[in-house]
Design an enzyme around this catalytic site. Structure first.
Site, PDB file in Angstrom:
ATOM      1  CE1 TYR A 183      24.160  28.828  26.099  1.00  0.00           C
ATOM      2  CE2 TYR A 183      26.287  27.385  26.810  1.00  0.00           C
ATOM      3  CZ  TYR A 183      25.566  28.513  26.180  1.00  0.00           C
ATOM      4  OH  TYR A 183      26.279  29.248  25.179  1.00  0.00           O
ATOM      5  CG  HIS A 241      24.862  34.445  27.500  1.00  0.00           C
ATOM      6  ND1 HIS A 241      24.655  33.230  28.112  1.00  0.00           N
ATOM      7  CD2 HIS A 241      25.209  34.268  26.179  1.00  0.00           C
ATOM      8  CE1 HIS A 241      24.668  32.440  27.152  1.00  0.00           C
ATOM      9  NE2 HIS A 241      24.883  32.929  25.963  1.00  0.00           N
ATOM     10  N   PRO A 274      31.160  27.889  15.578  1.00  0.00           N
ATOM     11  CG  PRO A 274      33.178  26.580  16.622  1.00  0.00           C
ATOM     12  CD  PRO A 274      31.954  27.173  17.070  1.00  0.00           C
ATOM     13  CG  LEU A 275      31.835  22.839  13.732  1.00  0.00           C
ATOM     14  CD1 LEU A 275      31.504  21.776  14.468  1.00  0.00           C
ATOM     15  CD2 LEU A 275      33.204  22.796  12.678  1.00  0.00           C
ATOM     16  NE  ARG A 324      23.105  29.585  15.929  1.00  0.00           N
ATOM     17  CZ  ARG A 324      23.228  29.794  17.172  1.00  0.00           C
ATOM     18  NH1 ARG A 324      23.181  28.766  18.092  1.00  0.00           N
ATOM     19  NH2 ARG A 324      23.472  30.966  17.956  1.00  0.00           N
ATOM     20  N   GLY A 325      26.548  23.656  13.070  1.00  0.00           N
ATOM     21  CA  GLY A 325      26.291  22.231  12.403  1.00  0.00           C
ATOM     22  C   GLY A 325      26.214  22.349  11.252  1.00  0.00           C
ATOM     23  CG  PHE A 326      24.323  24.897   7.391  1.00  0.00           C
ATOM     24  CD1 PHE A 326      23.558  24.265   6.743  1.00  0.00           C
ATOM     25  CD2 PHE A 326      25.370  25.859   6.569  1.00  0.00           C
ATOM     26  CE1 PHE A 326      23.171  24.435   5.358  1.00  0.00           C
ATOM     27  CE2 PHE A 326      25.135  25.965   5.233  1.00  0.00           C
ATOM     28  CZ  PHE A 326      24.214  25.427   4.680  1.00  0.00           C
TER      29      PHE A 326
END
Ligand code: NAP
Length: 325
Positions: free
Chosen positions: A58, A126, A206-207, A209-211
């Site tokens: 990251y 990863h 879990p969201l 990616r915001g969607f």
């Protein structure tokens, strides 16, 4: 915040963690406000969030350095999870899968240095490396555990057979894999496998990616460099096709006076006490909303309605090959 033990003998953590990736990489706004990101991490600690998720890739490296700044003087309050295996330190310091023991050793030294700590609580591979048998990678991780450089290890996006092989060499503490209302594939084989073996499960993105929060309604909202702009779930008309999922999550949220983000997280938490989602945000207001999911209880009718959501249009990644190992 309710606490859980990750895996059979892993760290005790607040069951909602914080994903730090978007503070430094991949999403719109990354690296734009490091001071704000650090304030968000501090607020997380106040709210009982202890499980902080980063990775060497990251940034690369920037996210671990940011985390180090945020937790200076607070190391004993947090459980640090970071990841290796997608930068080839033993070859060319470039991106590429490398689970070789030499790379494991080089990677951990870099992460320890950047994080400003003498131990990593949870160290994940990863992505699996097809050219290194998992037994060799785990052998190196077991040595790091014996040396106290890492306390536990985990895998990310590993296939069931790989999880079993790894676990036979040294117990796996956690599996981190994408899981949410629009990414349900772990339910068929992965979750039964980790449950049988006593391995904790950490749903990433879990969201969605915001969607799933309903905040992303058009690709125009995203910077050109945003990973989602070319991700199959969002691109090529799939964003619009998937909007029906958001509408249904929204309807449940309206029934209970919660937000769609809280419903998406409460649904995950309802799947079991072995599950610790790591929603990502750079912003205090979103963090506070997400942590509020700890107190949201969905009825059996609401859980059923969410279980029945249609599968998302579009693959999770443009190239799914590295995810099936
Ligand atoms: N192992 C892996 O391969 C892998 C892959 C991806 C991610 N991860 C880990 O999982 C963590 C979480 O995944 P993710 O960040 O991809 O996706 P996510 O948690 O599903 O969603 C993050 C996105 O949602 C937005 N957001 C968060 N809370 C919100 C809210 N309440 N209302 C509106 N928008 C909200 C964030 O934007 P703002 O920042 O603007 O709030 C960000 O764009 C990452 O940080 C990373 O640590 C691991």
């Amino acid at each position: 915040m309710k606490k859980i033990t990750l895996g059979t003998d892993g760290p005790v953590i607040g069951r909602i963690g914080l994903g730090l990736m978007g503070m430094s990489a991949f999403y719109t706004g990354a690296t734009q406000d490091d001071e704000g990101a650090i304030r968000t991490i501090h607020r997380a600690l106040e709210l009982g969030v202890t499980f902080l998720d980063t990775a060497e890739i990251y940034g690369p490296y920037l996210n671990e350095e940011l985390l180090a700044r945020a937790i200076a003087g607070r190391r004993d309050q947090v459980v640090i999870a970071t990841k290796f295996g997608t930068i080839r330190h033993s070859v060319d310091e470039k991106g590429g899968l490398d689970g070789s023991p030499a790379n494991v050793r080089l990677s951990v030294e870099g992460s320890l240095r950047r994080l400003g700590t003498d131990h990593i609580d949870l160290y994940y591979q990863h992505r699996m490396d097809p050219s290194t048998p998992i037994e060799e990678t785990v052998g190196a991780l077991a040595e790091l555990i014996a040396e106290g450089k890492i306390l536990h290890y985990g895998l990310s996006e590993a296939a069931p057979a790989t999880i079993r092989r790894a676990h036979a060499v040294h117990p796996v503490t956690a599996l981190q894999t994408e899981y949410s209302l629009w990414s349900r594939d772990p339910e068929t084989e992965i979750l039964p496998t980790v449950r049988e073996l006593g391995i904790g499960f950490v749903p990433y993105s879990p969201l969605g990616r915001g969607f799933l929060t309903g905040a992303i309604r058009s690709l125009d909202q995203l910077d050109d460099g945003d990973f989602r702009k070319t991700n199959p779930r969002f691109a090529g008309g799939n964003l619009d096709a998937n909007m029906v999922i958001v509408e249904k999550v929204d309807a449940v949220a309206a029934q209970i006076g919660a937000t769609p983000a809280q419903v998406a997280l409460a649904w995950l938490l309802a799947q079991g006490d072995d599950i610790a989602p790591i929603p990502g945000t750079r912003r205090i207001v979103a963090l506070e909303e997400n942590v509020g999911a700890d107190g949201v209880v969905l009825s059996s009718d609401q859980l059923e309605a969410l279980d029945a959501l249609q599968p998302a249009a579009g693959e999770r990644y443009a190239d799914m090959a590295p995810l099936s190992r």
